[in-house]
Scaffold this motif. Structure first.
Motif, PDB file in Angstrom:
ATOM      1  N   PRO A  94       0.848  -1.191   0.000  1.00 43.98           N
ATOM      2  CA  PRO A  94       0.000   0.000   0.000  1.00 43.98           C
ATOM      3  C   PRO A  94       0.892   1.252   0.000  1.00 43.98           C
ATOM      4  N   PRO A  95       0.421   2.356  -0.566  1.00 47.05           N
ATOM      5  CA  PRO A  95       1.252   3.568  -0.689  1.00 47.05           C
ATOM      6  C   PRO A  95       1.862   4.053   0.627  1.00 47.05           C
ATOM      7  N   GLU A  96       1.097   4.015   1.733  1.00 44.16           N
ATOM      8  CA  GLU A  96       1.644   4.517   3.000  1.00 44.16           C
ATOM      9  C   GLU A  96       2.785   3.631   3.508  1.00 44.16           C
ATOM     10  N   ASN A  97       2.679   2.303   3.348  1.00 43.62           N
ATOM     11  CA  ASN A  97       3.761   1.398   3.755  1.00 43.62           C
ATOM     12  C   ASN A  97       4.957   1.537   2.822  1.00 43.62           C
ATOM     13  N   ARG A  98       4.687   1.716   1.553  1.00 42.36           N
ATOM     14  CA  ARG A  98       5.745   1.848   0.563  1.00 42.36           C
ATOM     15  C   ARG A  98       6.582   3.106   0.848  1.00 42.36           C
ATOM     16  N   GLU A  99       5.916   4.164   1.241  1.00 46.18           N
ATOM     17  CA  GLU A  99       6.622   5.414   1.533  1.00 46.18           C
ATOM     18  C   GLU A  99       7.592   5.233   2.705  1.00 46.18           C
ATOM     19  N   VAL A 100       7.138   4.550   3.746  1.00 47.81           N
ATOM     20  CA  VAL A 100       7.998   4.299   4.906  1.00 47.81           C
ATOM     21  C   VAL A 100       9.156   3.395   4.513  1.00 47.81           C
ATOM     22  N   LEU A 101       8.857   2.325   3.790  1.00 48.30           N
ATOM     23  CA  LEU A 101       9.902   1.398   3.347  1.00 48.30           C
ATOM     24  C   LEU A 101      10.934   2.118   2.488  1.00 48.30           C
ATOM     25  N   GLU A 102      10.477   2.924   1.546  1.00 43.66           N
ATOM     26  CA  GLU A 102      11.403   3.671   0.685  1.00 43.66           C
ATOM     27  C   GLU A 102      12.254   4.632   1.496  1.00 43.66           C
ATOM     28  N   ALA A 103      11.648   5.261   2.511  1.00 43.95           N
ATOM     29  CA  ALA A 103      12.406   6.176   3.369  1.00 43.95           C
ATOM     30  C   ALA A 103      13.483   5.426   4.146  1.00 43.95           C
ATOM     31  N   VAL A 104      13.140   4.249   4.687  1.00 41.81           N
ATOM     32  CA  VAL A 104      14.121   3.455   5.435  1.00 41.81           C
ATOM     33  C   VAL A 104      15.228   2.980   4.494  1.00 41.81           C
ATOM     34  N   LEU A 105      14.844   2.493   3.309  1.00 39.83           N
ATOM     35  CA  LEU A 105      15.840   1.994   2.358  1.00 39.83           C
ATOM     36  C   LEU A 105      16.730   3.096   1.806  1.00 39.83           C
ATOM     37  N   SER A 106      16.250   4.329   1.845  1.00 39.19           N
ATOM     38  CA  SER A 106      17.059   5.441   1.327  1.00 39.19           C
ATOM     39  C   SER A 106      18.078   5.945   2.348  1.00 39.19           C
ATOM     40  N   LEU A 107      17.985   5.455   3.580  1.00 43.06           N
ATOM     41  CA  LEU A 107      18.963   5.856   4.603  1.00 43.06           C
ATOM     42  C   LEU A 107      20.335   5.285   4.258  1.00 43.06           C
ATOM     43  N   PRO A 108      21.401   5.984   4.664  1.00 44.48           N
ATOM     44  CA  PRO A 108      22.742   5.394   4.505  1.00 44.48           C
ATOM     45  C   PRO A 108      22.814   4.070   5.272  1.00 44.48           C
ATOM     46  N   ALA A 109      23.670   3.168   4.819  1.00 47.75           N
ATOM     47  CA  ALA A 109      23.735   1.802   5.359  1.00 47.75           C
ATOM     48  C   ALA A 109      23.880   1.753   6.876  1.00 47.75           C
ATOM     49  N   LYS A 110      24.710   2.609   7.454  1.00 47.85           N
ATOM     50  CA  LYS A 110      24.929   2.525   8.899  1.00 47.85           C
ATOM     51  C   LYS A 110      23.654   2.840   9.682  1.00 47.85           C
ATOM     52  N   TYR A 111      22.797   3.698   9.143  1.00 46.99           N
ATOM     53  CA  TYR A 111      21.528   4.002   9.786  1.00 46.99           C
ATOM     54  C   TYR A 111      20.497   2.919   9.487  1.00 46.99           C
ATOM     55  N   ARG A 112      20.482   2.459   8.252  1.00 45.51           N
ATOM     56  CA  ARG A 112      19.527   1.434   7.823  1.00 45.51           C
ATOM     57  C   ARG A 112      19.715   0.162   8.662  1.00 45.51           C
ATOM     58  N   ASP A 113      20.962  -0.222   8.919  1.00 46.67           N
ATOM     59  CA  ASP A 113      21.250  -1.423   9.706  1.00 46.67           C
ATOM     60  C   ASP A 113      20.654  -1.338  11.106  1.00 46.67           C
ATOM     61  N   VAL A 114      20.900  -0.230  11.791  1.00 46.07           N
ATOM     62  CA  VAL A 114      20.410  -0.120  13.167  1.00 46.07           C
ATOM     63  C   VAL A 114      18.895  -0.013  13.205  1.00 46.07           C
ATOM     64  N   VAL A 115      18.293   0.670  12.239  1.00 42.52           N
ATOM     65  CA  VAL A 115      16.831   0.765  12.186  1.00 42.52           C
ATOM     66  C   VAL A 115      16.240  -0.625  11.989  1.00 42.52           C
ATOM     67  N   TYR A 116      16.808  -1.367  11.050  1.00 42.03           N
ATOM     68  CA  TYR A 116      16.305  -2.715  10.796  1.00 42.03           C
ATOM     69  C   TYR A 116      16.435  -3.588  12.050  1.00 42.03           C
ATOM     70  N   LEU A 117      17.616  -3.635  12.624  1.00 39.88           N
ATOM     71  CA  LEU A 117      17.841  -4.504  13.781  1.00 39.88           C
ATOM     72  C   LEU A 117      16.981  -4.099  14.976  1.00 39.88           C
ATOM     73  N   HIS A 118      16.787  -2.796  15.157  1.00 46.36           N
ATOM     74  CA  HIS A 118      16.023  -2.326  16.312  1.00 46.36           C
ATOM     75  C   HIS A 118      14.511  -2.508  16.122  1.00 46.36           C
ATOM     76  N   TYR A 119      13.989  -2.041  15.000  1.00 41.92           N
ATOM     77  CA  TYR A 119      12.541  -2.034  14.816  1.00 41.92           C
ATOM     78  C   TYR A 119      11.971  -3.311  14.204  1.00 41.92           C
ATOM     79  N   TYR A 120      12.734  -4.002  13.392  1.00 44.49           N
ATOM     80  CA  TYR A 120      12.210  -5.204  12.761  1.00 44.49           C
ATOM     81  C   TYR A 120      12.618  -6.470  13.495  1.00 44.49           C
TER      82      TYR A 120
END
Length: 160
Positions: A94-120
């Protein structure tokens, strides 16, 4: 070499984690499946003995991240155009989930890693620091900065 029962048990426990991590890094289903197979092949051939289930899960996360990084550094990959960029597919999210996913995936790797490990994966900052080999305070800083970046990208207001 590990027994078939050990391997099947590990696949059952960690397949979702490995697949999600691969997708976060590679953003491509087929490449993710290749890395998935590579990670579990390394597990089969590995003689590492794990202290507990947490240690084993951390091993899978570390091996997956390293395999994804190695794949992304591959010469062939950096000199070709993925088929996904040539053929556009309809979005399944859905568009609202896609927007969040795209925002997370657009983060630099060092931020994306910690977001993934912490929230997912629901790891705490001290656990993430052990997995990534970074200082706990660095993890807190990365989480704070990543939340701020996501807030700016998604147009959010105040903190949780």
């Amino acid at each position: 070499m590990r027994s078939e029962q050990e391997v099947n048990s590990a696949i059952e426990r960690y397949s979702d984690t490995v697949r999600r991590l691969c997708m976060v890094y590679l953003k491509n289903y087929h490449d993710s499946e290749d890395i998935f197979q590579t990670v579990f092949l390394k597990y089969v051939l590995s003689s590492v003995s794990f202290e507990n289930e947490e240690h084993e899960k951390a091993w899978f996360i570390r091996v997956t991240i390293n395999a994804c990084k190695d794949f992304l550094k591959n010469f062939f990959r950096s000199h070709t155009v993925p088929l996904d960029e040539v053929i556009t597919q309809p979005a399944a999210l859905p568009p609202e989930n896609r927007e969040v996913l795209e925002a997370v995936l657009s983060l630099p790797a060092k931020y994306r890693d910690v977001v993934y490990l912490h929230y997912y994966e629901e790891y705490t900052a001290p656990q993430i620091s052990k997995i990534l080999g970074k200082n706990v305070n660095t993890i807190y800083t990365l989480l704070t900065r990543s939340k701020q970046m996501l807030r700016e990208r998604l147009g959010g207001g105040s903190d949780e």
